[in-house]
Write a protein that holds these residues in place. Sequence first.
Motif, PDB file in Angstrom:
ATOM      1  N   ASP A  12      -3.163   0.342 -47.504  1.00 14.63           N
ATOM      2  CA  ASP A  12      -1.854  -0.546 -48.143  1.00 14.63           C
ATOM      3  C   ASP A  12      -2.483  -1.730 -48.119  1.00 14.63           C
ATOM      4  O   ASP A  12      -3.499  -2.275 -47.569  1.00 14.63           O
ATOM      5  N   GLU A  55       1.738  -1.712 -50.843  1.00 15.05           N
ATOM      6  CA  GLU A  55       1.753  -1.035 -51.581  1.00 15.05           C
ATOM      7  C   GLU A  55       0.610   0.504 -51.099  1.00 15.05           C
ATOM      8  O   GLU A  55       0.091  -0.028 -49.969  1.00 15.05           O
ATOM      9  N   HIS A  57      -0.379   4.068 -49.920  1.00 13.58           N
ATOM     10  CA  HIS A  57      -0.407   5.114 -50.989  1.00 13.58           C
ATOM     11  C   HIS A  57      -1.410   5.713 -49.086  1.00 13.58           C
ATOM     12  O   HIS A  57      -1.041   5.879 -48.273  1.00 13.58           O
ATOM     13  N   ALA A  60      -0.845   7.467 -44.741  1.00 15.93           N
ATOM     14  CA  ALA A  60      -0.281   6.126 -44.985  1.00 15.93           C
ATOM     15  C   ALA A  60      -0.635   5.875 -43.627  1.00 15.93           C
ATOM     16  O   ALA A  60      -0.793   6.139 -42.849  1.00 15.93           O
ATOM     17  N   ARG A 111       1.721   6.159 -55.129  1.00 18.40           N
ATOM     18  CA  ARG A 111       1.989   5.714 -53.667  1.00 18.40           C
ATOM     19  C   ARG A 111       4.028   5.038 -53.692  1.00 18.40           C
ATOM     20  O   ARG A 111       4.799   4.953 -54.361  1.00 18.40           O
ATOM     21  N   TYR A 113       6.955   1.674 -51.590  1.00 17.92           N
ATOM     22  CA  TYR A 113       6.091   0.163 -51.678  1.00 17.92           C
ATOM     23  C   TYR A 113       7.454  -0.406 -50.534  1.00 17.92           C
ATOM     24  O   TYR A 113       8.642   0.374 -50.294  1.00 17.92           O
ATOM     25  N   ARG A 221      -7.409   3.021 -58.733  1.00 14.70           N
ATOM     26  CA  ARG A 221      -6.183   1.877 -59.070  1.00 14.70           C
ATOM     27  C   ARG A 221      -7.383   0.831 -60.632  1.00 14.70           C
ATOM     28  O   ARG A 221      -6.589   0.260 -60.987  1.00 14.70           O
ATOM     29  N   ARG A 288      -0.742  11.855 -59.398  1.00 15.35           N
ATOM     30  CA  ARG A 288      -2.045  11.714 -58.537  1.00 15.35           C
ATOM     31  C   ARG A 288      -3.108  12.482 -59.345  1.00 15.35           C
ATOM     32  O   ARG A 288      -2.605  13.743 -60.297  1.00 15.35           O
TER      33      ARG A 288
END
Length: 330
Positions: A12, A55, A57, A60, A111, A113, A221, A288
């Motif tokens: 994150d 952000e 993932h 979390a 992901r 936000y 990423r 994913r």
Amino acid sequence: MSLTVIRPGILDTLQDLGRTGYSRLGINPGGVMDRYAAQVANMLVGNDTREAVIEVHFPAAQFLFDQNTLISITGGDFNAMVNDETVPLWHPMVVRKNAVLHFPKLQYGGRCYLAVHGGFCVNKWLNSYSTHLKAGAGGFHGRKLEKGDELPFRESNIYFAGLLKPGKELEVLKWKVDTGSTYKHPNEICFIKGNEWDELTGQSQQHMLEDNFIIHPFSDRMGYQLKGADLNRNNNTELVSSGVSFGTIQLLPNGQLIVLMADHQTTGGYPRLGHVISAHLPKLAQLRPSDCIHFKMTDIATAENLLIAQQQELNILQRACTERLNNTVC
């Protein structure tokens, strides 16, 4: 005003729309993976679209709010909950002081936000709030969020407690964003031809346009490694390194594909078979590992029209969100 990380997630970070203009120095733009979702998250809480967001993932983090706060959550669905109450995506909502936001279950998406009204109060690095993990700069101390981190956000003159009903920890405001057009047909990704497309054999071109490709678990990423039929060039000459971008599709020496993502390098020497169109990068960002991609070739004119339509939609959304928020808090 701040929120505290009471349990860290897998990755994150604070991100914005990226730092542009430094590729010549070897510094990539970075920024959020899903620019559409991040912009809408900021719109829903009355922010400029360039403000930093978290952000998230999966698995979390858990966040504790130390003040009544207007927030929004967009992008992937991780079954977000405030205390024991499930909260919807793509809505603005007010959470009460000492409420805990957590994400217990992956439903879909790569992901999500989290935006807070006013934005996070952190310093920019090279004109961007985005976290650059390799450089250890930007974002929150240049790293992913850890347990105990306190992320301050800017003070607001809006009395959000007045929007909370007595005894409730959460109040979802009565408007949301319809994202049907942006994420429609999530596995169908359009691209335009790259410089080395014509170097592929006819059979390999057919494979790329007709087969499905699976996202490898090693993807991140920086890039999505794909698993599919081996693709071959007519002539395996070495190439001079040249500029690449978010969405560039490259052919690796083993015959497999990689799609460059937000943290891509600035140059590369692998053949560039294509470039994912900008309007489909949000869909790509929400895929994913183990998801499949079906590539579809298009032309520049179509790509431009899709991007213009998406940007026009965002402009309308921003005006509508600002008006609804102003009417609500007044």
